[in-house]
Design a protein around this motif. Structure first.
Motif: not given
Length: 74
Positions: A13-15, A21-23, A42-43
């Motif tokens: 449950d995160i992006e 950008k996609k997961l 990713t930051d």
């Protein structure tokens, strides 16, 4: 995938915070004897996207599947 069958582990449950950008662009998967670790290149990340939209810094955020359950570690 286990013994030729796909096993459901749970939902990530995160992006990435960057909407361009996609997961799948930032997801890294590592399997070991202890289980499976999902990390993100990713930051910043967006937790509960579309629901609560919680923005967090990626300080070693990971999901860990320990052969029983999938848990978020932040």
């Amino acid at each position: 995938m286990e013994k030729g069958k796909i096993k459901y582990l749970g939902n990530l449950d995160i992006e990435p915070k960057n909407e361009e950008k996609k997961l799948t662009d930032v997801l890294k998967i590592k399997e070991s004897n202890d289980g499976i670790t999902f990390t993100f290149d990713t930051d910043s990340l967006l937790l509960k996207p579309g629901n609560k939209d919680i923005i967090i810094k990626n300080n070693h955020v990971q999901y860990v599947y320990d052969h029983h359950s999938l848990k978020l570690h932040r």
